[in-house]
Design a protein around this motif. Structure first.
Motif, PDB file in Angstrom:
ATOM      1  N   LEU A   4       0.824  -1.199   0.000  1.00 22.56           N
ATOM      2  CA  LEU A   4       0.000   0.000   0.000  1.00 22.56           C
ATOM      3  C   LEU A   4       0.864   1.256   0.000  1.00 22.56           C
ATOM      4  O   LEU A   4       0.571   2.233  -0.704  1.00 22.56           O
ATOM      5  CB  LEU A   4      -0.933   0.002   1.210  1.00 22.56           C
ATOM      6  CG  LEU A   4      -1.933   1.162   1.303  1.00 22.56           C
ATOM      7  CD1 LEU A   4      -2.752   1.275   0.025  1.00 22.56           C
ATOM      8  CD2 LEU A   4      -2.843   0.981   2.510  1.00 22.56           C
ATOM      9  N   GLU A  11       2.184   1.762  -3.459  1.00 21.31           N
ATOM     10  CA  GLU A  11       1.115   2.184  -4.364  1.00 21.31           C
ATOM     11  C   GLU A  11       0.834   3.681  -4.228  1.00 21.31           C
ATOM     12  O   GLU A  11       0.584   4.375  -5.219  1.00 21.31           O
ATOM     13  CB  GLU A  11      -0.154   1.378  -4.083  1.00 21.31           C
ATOM     14  CG  GLU A  11      -1.305   1.689  -5.013  1.00 21.31           C
ATOM     15  CD  GLU A  11      -0.999   1.392  -6.482  1.00 21.31           C
ATOM     16  OE1 GLU A  11      -1.545   2.091  -7.354  1.00 21.31           O
ATOM     17  OE2 GLU A  11      -0.199   0.473  -6.752  1.00 21.31           O
ATOM     18  N   ILE A  12       0.876   4.177  -3.004  1.00 18.87           N
ATOM     19  CA  ILE A  12       0.657   5.608  -2.791  1.00 18.87           C
ATOM     20  C   ILE A  12       1.803   6.419  -3.402  1.00 18.87           C
ATOM     21  O   ILE A  12       1.574   7.466  -4.032  1.00 18.87           O
ATOM     22  CB  ILE A  12       0.518   5.908  -1.287  1.00 18.87           C
ATOM     23  CG1 ILE A  12      -0.818   5.349  -0.770  1.00 18.87           C
ATOM     24  CG2 ILE A  12       0.603   7.407  -1.011  1.00 18.87           C
ATOM     25  CD1 ILE A  12      -1.020   5.494   0.702  1.00 18.87           C
ATOM     26  N   LEU A  38      -7.887   3.959  -4.344  1.00 21.13           N
ATOM     27  CA  LEU A  38      -6.929   3.987  -3.232  1.00 21.13           C
ATOM     28  C   LEU A  38      -7.625   4.332  -1.916  1.00 21.13           C
ATOM     29  O   LEU A  38      -7.321   3.746  -0.868  1.00 21.13           O
ATOM     30  CB  LEU A  38      -5.827   5.010  -3.522  1.00 21.13           C
ATOM     31  CG  LEU A  38      -4.508   4.487  -4.092  1.00 21.13           C
ATOM     32  CD1 LEU A  38      -3.564   5.654  -4.352  1.00 21.13           C
ATOM     33  CD2 LEU A  38      -3.866   3.471  -3.173  1.00 21.13           C
TER      34      LEU A  38
END
Length: 217
Positions: free
Chosen positions: A109, A112-113, A158
């Motif tokens: 995560l 991904e950000i 997201l």
């Protein structure tokens, strides 16, 4: 037995027993302190991760709102020079907190950000590279609409993922403010226009025409 403890040897033995006992209590206390400290640090780390997740959700939600406004903003042109134009709303700006460890949110995560921030920068750089003096402004308006619409959809995904993993409440929106539906319609128009043109690029790479702006000569 009493005589033994009153003797010199007994006194030494008694102090030895007391010393061993105190040493054992000290080790036990130290062990308990380490466990308590570890639990406190774990709890503190979880709180920091949840706080960072909340900041990310708020920043992403603001960005989605800005993108939604941007893709629905019709520019005004200078009648004397059609190359000059102005929008009514500011360009979307992604305002993530600075100098934070995104891996607090987990490796996948967090990365991904970070990749999302990179995608935003790439779209902005790509739009700036277009030659607005060319015919139809080099497709700037169509590309801008598609770019921000796709970024907004990815940001919404997201947000849902972060809220799910950290048990956060999804941002509340008025019932009539249907961002997902509006963005979906825009992207369908982009893909339909690409098919009509017979573009060789895939739908994910299309760059032109939505019906939001009339073509200019």
């Amino acid at each position: 037995m009493t005589d033994f403890f009153t003797s010199s040897l007994g006194t030494v033995a008694l102090f030895a027993v007391i010393g061993v006992g105190c040493f054992g209590l000290g080790i036990a206390s130290q062990s308990k302190g380490q466990v308590a400290g570890s639990v406190f640090r774990t709890r503190e780390s979880k709180m920091a991760a949840r706080n960072l997740a909340m900041q990310a959700v708020l920043a992403l939600d603001d960005y989605v709102g800005a993108c939604y406004a941007a893709v629905h903003d019709v520019p005004e042109f200078n009648p004397a020079d059609q190359v000059e134009f102005a929008f009514h709303v500011p360009e979307p700006i992604l305002s993530f907190p600075k100098e934070v460890d995104w891996h607090l949110l987990g490796k996948d995560l967090g990365e991904e950000i970070m990749w999302f921030s990179n995608r935003v920068s790439n779209v902005e750089s790509a739009l700036e590279s277009l030659d607005l003096s060319r015919n139809h402004h080099d497709g700037f308006f169509e590309r801008r609409i598609e770019g921000y619409a796709r970024l907004a959809v990815r940001a919404m995904d997201l947000i849902a993922r972060i809220c799910g993993e950290f048990e956060l409440t999804m941002p509340e929106k008025p019932e009539y403010y249907r961002q997902a539906e509006g963005l979906s319609n825009i992207l369908r128009n982009v893909e339909a226009a690409a098919e009509r043109r017979g573009d060789s690029t895939s739908a994910g790479e299309t760059t032109n025409v939505t019906p939001l702006f009339p073509k200019t000569s």
